[in-house]
Design a protein around this motif. Structure first.
Motif, PDB file in Angstrom:
ATOM      1  N   TYR A 326      -9.818  45.660 -63.431  1.00 24.70           N
ATOM      2  CA  TYR A 326      -9.032  44.462 -63.708  1.00 24.70           C
ATOM      3  C   TYR A 326      -7.951  44.240 -62.650  1.00 24.70           C
ATOM      4  CZ  TYR A 326      -6.031  41.153 -66.186  1.00 24.70           C
ATOM      5  OH  TYR A 326      -5.294  40.047 -66.524  1.00 24.70           O
ATOM      6  N   PHE A 327      -7.212  45.293 -62.315  1.00 17.22           N
ATOM      7  CA  PHE A 327      -6.123  45.167 -61.343  1.00 17.22           C
ATOM      8  C   PHE A 327      -6.633  44.594 -60.025  1.00 17.22           C
ATOM      9  CE2 PHE A 327      -3.233  46.403 -58.046  1.00 17.22           C
ATOM     10  CZ  PHE A 327      -1.973  46.392 -58.630  1.00 17.22           C
ATOM     11  N   GLN A 328      -7.708  45.186 -59.507  1.00 15.54           N
ATOM     12  CA  GLN A 328      -8.226  44.730 -58.212  1.00 15.54           C
ATOM     13  C   GLN A 328      -8.817  43.328 -58.295  1.00 15.54           C
ATOM     14  OE1 GLN A 328      -7.479  46.545 -55.430  1.00 15.54           O
ATOM     15  NE2 GLN A 328      -8.085  44.620 -54.464  1.00 15.54           N
ATOM     16  N   ASN A 329      -9.412  43.019 -59.457  1.00 12.91           N
ATOM     17  CA  ASN A 329      -9.936  41.653 -59.643  1.00 12.91           C
ATOM     18  C   ASN A 329      -8.829  40.616 -59.484  1.00 12.91           C
ATOM     19  OD1 ASN A 329     -12.557  42.435 -60.103  1.00 12.91           O
ATOM     20  ND2 ASN A 329     -12.427  42.312 -62.335  1.00 12.91           N
ATOM     21  N   VAL A 330      -7.674  40.894 -60.120  1.00 13.65           N
ATOM     22  CA  VAL A 330      -6.553  39.943 -60.042  1.00 13.65           C
ATOM     23  C   VAL A 330      -6.088  39.813 -58.599  1.00 13.65           C
ATOM     24  CG1 VAL A 330      -4.165  39.502 -60.758  1.00 13.65           C
ATOM     25  CG2 VAL A 330      -5.827  40.333 -62.430  1.00 13.65           C
ATOM     26  N   GLN A 331      -5.997  40.951 -57.888  1.00 12.89           N
ATOM     27  CA  GLN A 331      -5.547  40.905 -56.486  1.00 12.89           C
ATOM     28  C   GLN A 331      -6.565  40.153 -55.620  1.00 12.89           C
ATOM     29  OE1 GLN A 331      -2.543  41.728 -57.629  1.00 12.89           O
ATOM     30  NE2 GLN A 331      -2.154  42.471 -55.578  1.00 12.89           N
ATOM     31  N   ASN A 332      -7.838  40.402 -55.871  1.00 15.33           N
ATOM     32  CA  ASN A 332      -8.882  39.680 -55.117  1.00 15.33           C
ATOM     33  C   ASN A 332      -8.783  38.170 -55.351  1.00 15.33           C
ATOM     34  OD1 ASN A 332      -9.817  42.136 -54.275  1.00 15.33           O
ATOM     35  ND2 ASN A 332     -11.690  42.132 -55.492  1.00 15.33           N
ATOM     36  N   LEU A 333      -8.535  37.803 -56.609  1.00 15.96           N
ATOM     37  CA  LEU A 333      -8.391  36.385 -56.947  1.00 15.96           C
ATOM     38  C   LEU A 333      -7.209  35.762 -56.216  1.00 15.96           C
ATOM     39  CD1 LEU A 333      -9.197  36.208 -60.739  1.00 15.96           C
ATOM     40  CD2 LEU A 333      -9.823  34.448 -59.100  1.00 15.96           C
ATOM     41  N   ARG A 334      -6.120  36.508 -56.143  1.00 15.53           N
ATOM     42  CA  ARG A 334      -4.915  35.990 -55.471  1.00 15.53           C
ATOM     43  C   ARG A 334      -5.170  35.773 -53.981  1.00 15.53           C
ATOM     44  NH1 ARG A 334      -0.451  39.985 -58.424  1.00 15.53           N
ATOM     45  NH2 ARG A 334       0.029  38.626 -60.178  1.00 15.53           N
ATOM     46  N   VAL A 335      -5.833  36.741 -53.348  1.00 16.28           N
ATOM     47  CA  VAL A 335      -6.151  36.598 -51.912  1.00 16.28           C
ATOM     48  C   VAL A 335      -7.098  35.411 -51.723  1.00 16.28           C
ATOM     49  CG1 VAL A 335      -7.260  37.678 -49.902  1.00 16.28           C
ATOM     50  CG2 VAL A 335      -5.814  39.054 -51.409  1.00 16.28           C
ATOM     51  N   TRP A 336      -8.117  35.352 -52.575  1.00 10.00           N
ATOM     52  CA  TRP A 336      -9.130  34.301 -52.456  1.00 10.00           C
ATOM     53  C   TRP A 336      -8.508  32.916 -52.640  1.00 10.00           C
ATOM     54  CZ3 TRP A 336     -10.472  30.947 -56.485  1.00 10.00           C
ATOM     55  CH2 TRP A 336     -11.520  30.081 -56.184  1.00 10.00           C
ATOM     56  N   SER A 337      -7.625  32.761 -53.647  1.00  7.37           N
ATOM     57  CA  SER A 337      -7.071  31.422 -53.908  1.00  7.37           C
ATOM     58  C   SER A 337      -6.129  31.001 -52.781  1.00  7.37           C
ATOM     59  CB  SER A 337      -6.360  31.369 -55.267  1.00  7.37           C
ATOM     60  OG  SER A 337      -5.273  32.253 -55.294  1.00  7.37           O
ATOM     61  N   THR A 338      -5.394  31.960 -52.185  1.00  4.71           N
ATOM     62  CA  THR A 338      -4.535  31.618 -51.041  1.00  4.71           C
ATOM     63  C   THR A 338      -5.392  31.238 -49.838  1.00  4.71           C
ATOM     64  OG1 THR A 338      -2.875  33.183 -51.857  1.00  4.71           O
ATOM     65  CG2 THR A 338      -2.623  32.421 -49.590  1.00  4.71           C
ATOM     66  N   ASP A 339      -6.454  32.015 -49.590  1.00  8.19           N
ATOM     67  CA  ASP A 339      -7.375  31.682 -48.482  1.00  8.19           C
ATOM     68  C   ASP A 339      -7.988  30.297 -48.690  1.00  8.19           C
ATOM     69  OD1 ASP A 339      -6.931  34.071 -47.211  1.00  8.19           O
ATOM     70  OD2 ASP A 339      -8.790  35.034 -47.874  1.00  8.19           O
ATOM     71  N   TYR A 340      -8.363  30.021 -49.931  1.00  5.06           N
ATOM     72  CA  TYR A 340      -8.999  28.736 -50.254  1.00  5.06           C
ATOM     73  C   TYR A 340      -8.027  27.586 -49.954  1.00  5.06           C
ATOM     74  CZ  TYR A 340     -11.655  25.245 -52.911  1.00  5.06           C
ATOM     75  OH  TYR A 340     -12.375  24.133 -53.282  1.00  5.06           O
ATOM     76  N   ALA A 341      -6.773  27.734 -50.405  1.00  4.74           N
ATOM     77  CA  ALA A 341      -5.768  26.676 -50.191  1.00  4.74           C
ATOM     78  C   ALA A 341      -5.444  26.520 -48.701  1.00  4.74           C
ATOM     79  CB  ALA A 341      -4.502  26.996 -50.983  1.00  4.74           C
TER      80      ALA A 341
END
Length: 570
Positions: A326-341
């Motif tokens: 779960y922890f890494q999933n949240v961090q991956n999501l944060r990196v991905w959403s910043t990259d996406y934006a």
């Protein structure tokens, strides 16, 4: 991250600490890079077919700067400080070191809060639109390595000639002086504290209990939300499009879309009639206003692409999630959403792009200044707001009020700063501009004089003016629209067993959507940091401004709901 000095003690080596390098590590590992300066990619307000880099003051650790500038005298700030200290102790710091060093970090954050522009001064879009290139930013703040800052945080490298909107140049200037004089240990302690603060929700119960004590002071909630609620909240925030796809495929009633669109058309027509009737507008501004109102694009329910699983999956193409971390999933999501934006920088900004309207599983509604569009996601077309089988006086009072509210946002103190194409252009003749401001001032003063009985705080009339203008115009439009609907379709039947007329039930339905109960702490939070007035004043303030309400209920002249002095913009 290089270690948290308060925990490392004497072992922490400050000679290797560089705040920029630490920020780049945050970005790489999924922590916020916006804690000292806020960097984003946004549509260019003055040429919104393009994206542009935006540099702003930071996102602070507390909900609003207004808490922090009160210092430790404020119960919320005191709780925040305790959370800082207890977190450091839980990770191995001595309490004595934690109390001393976290106080220094808190004072550093209070300095950032004092440098930041207050919310009241951020309503004028032109004031925040200061276009510079990298070379000019170096002149403004020469101590920061801006080339590195931009190129290591953004996805695409940018040249020195790249335009950047600097929202608050004065903040950047003051920050530049501060960053050269601040002790490295204090700065590192503050930065690593923000990593800890962003991690609580993903950690074990002992950590979540710590943050719960702080949340109790800020929100009054004495226990954690149930697990299912937290999971839904996380999904709505981070995987909102995927969640919306499931929701509309399994739960949305398709016929809601058609009847909502009919209501939008009736309410929209009334707004256009109001533009013809207002006596304070000159003809040139009125024509531009009608042009803008005429081109408002409605989005109701959800885009059809949400039913196409492949299109939804394409959005998440570069995201990796696993079922057991779960922890890494949240961090991956944060990196991905910043990259996406950030990845949007070189792409055109397409109006009407379905992905912008795909978060349909929320109970909310929006006006988008840059698109000149109104949006009513599938999630709000239910419950207290709307039901197809109800009499129309109930629906017009509830969701109709919301529809009118969103249309009027295009003409509140902020929405009016954008033209029909969604660009920040002044289309107001000076005389009419002045009259609008005096009309808005009446609203500012009316709501600014309300005191919330539960905590004795006064509403901030400046920060809430946009929502109050939208409430007043929106309810008026919805009532007029219902009357027009009755003319076309004939009167509706009364509700059995109730003595109220359909008109009275319209108002009761409108008031009912804001019916709620708030803890005193949440009320304080909403008053200090929110853009809406507390619910009871959204009803009392708005209804007392409309003579039609007094007529429906025969309120005596000069009674609280039928005052002689009323405020009205639209």
């Amino acid at each position: 991250m290089g270690g948290w000095p308060v925990v490392e003690g004497e072992l922490w080596d400050g000679s290797n600490f560089d705040w920029l390098e630490t920020l780049f590590k945050f970005r790489k590992h999924g922590y916020s890079h916006d804690i000292l300066l806020d960097l984003s990619v946004t549509p260019d307000y003055r040429n919104n077919s393009h994206h542009i880099v935006d540099l702003d003051q930071p996102v602070l650790g507390m909900p609003d700067r207004s808490y922090l500038i009160k210092g430790l005298n404020d119960s919320g700030v005191a709780a925040y400080y305790r959370l800082m200290v207890d977190s450091a102790v839980l990770l191995g710091a001595t309490r004595e070191a934690a109390e001393e060093q976290m106080l220094e970090s808190l004072n550093f954050e209070i300095t950032l809060a004092n440098f930041s522009l207050p919310r009241e001064e951020r309503r004028n879009i032109s004031k925040l639109y200061n276009k510079m290139n990298i070379t000019e930013i170096y002149k403004l703040a020469p101590s920061v390595n801006w080339r590195e800052f931009f190129n290591k945080l953004l996805v695409d490298p940018i040249p020195d000639s790249e335009p950047v909107i600097v929202d608050v140049p004065e903040f950047v200037k003051k920050f530049d002086d501060l960053i050269t004089t601040i002790d490295k240990r204090v700065l590192a302690n503050y930065m690593l504290w923000r990593v800890v603060l962003q991690s609580f929700a993903m950690l074990s119960k002992s950590w979540r209990e710590l943050v719960q004590d702080y949340n109790t002071v800020i929100t009054g909630k004495t226990r954690e939300s149930p697990r299912w609620e937290k999971c839904m909240g996380t999904l709505t925030g981070s995987l909102g499009v995927a969640l919306a796809s499931l929701y509309v495929r399994n739960h949305f009633k398709e016929e809601s879309k058609e009847s909502s669109l009919e209501m939008v058309n009736y309410i929209h027509k009334e707004f256009l009639k109001i533009l013809d009737e207002v006596d304070w507008m000159d003809d040139k501004t009125r024509e531009r206003a009608k042009e803008k109102a005429g081109t408002i694009q409605p989005y109701i329910g959800y885009p059809d692409e949400l039913l196409n699983v492949d299109k939804v999956a394409d959005i998440y193409e570069n995201l990796t999630l696993t079922s057991n971390d779960y922890f890494q999933n949240v961090q991956n999501l944060r990196v991905w959403s910043t990259d996406y934006a950030f990845g949007q920088l070189r792409k055109p900004n397409k109006k009407g792009d379905w992905k912008k309207h795909a978060r349909a599983a929320v109970v909310n509604a929006y006006y988008n200044s840059l698109e000149n569009s109104i949006e009513f996601p599938a999630g709000i077309l239910q419950g207290a707001f709307y039901e197809k089988d109800r009499p129309n006086y109930l629906n017009y009072g509830a969701i109709g009020f919301v529809i009118g509210h969103e249309i009027t946002h295009g003409f509140d103190d902020r929405g009016r700063q954008f033209d029909k194409d969604g660009n920040n252009v002044n289309w107001w003749e000076p005389e009419t501009d002045f009259k609008f401001r005096s009309k808005a001032k009446c609203i500012i003063e009316q709501y600014g004089n309300y005191t919330v009985p539960e905590n004795g705080l006064q509403i901030n009339g400046i920060n809430t003016q946009g929502e109050n203008i939208a409430d007043n115009g929106g309810l008026k439009e919805a009532y007029r629209a219902y009357r027009s609907w009755v003319k076309d379709h004939g009167p509706e039947r009364y509700l059995p067993g109730l003595k109220y007329t359909p008109e009275q039930l319209f108002w009761i339905s409108a008031a009912n959507v804001w019916c709620g109960k708030y803890r005193p702490e949440v009320l304080k939070l909403r008053i200090l940091s929110g853009s809406h007035s507390p619910s009871q004043f959204r009803v009392i303030g708005t209804f007392s401004n409309l003579p039609e309400f007094s007529e429906s209920f025969n309120c005596p002249v000069d009674s609280p709901m039928n005052p002689q002095k009323r405020c009205s913009v639209w």
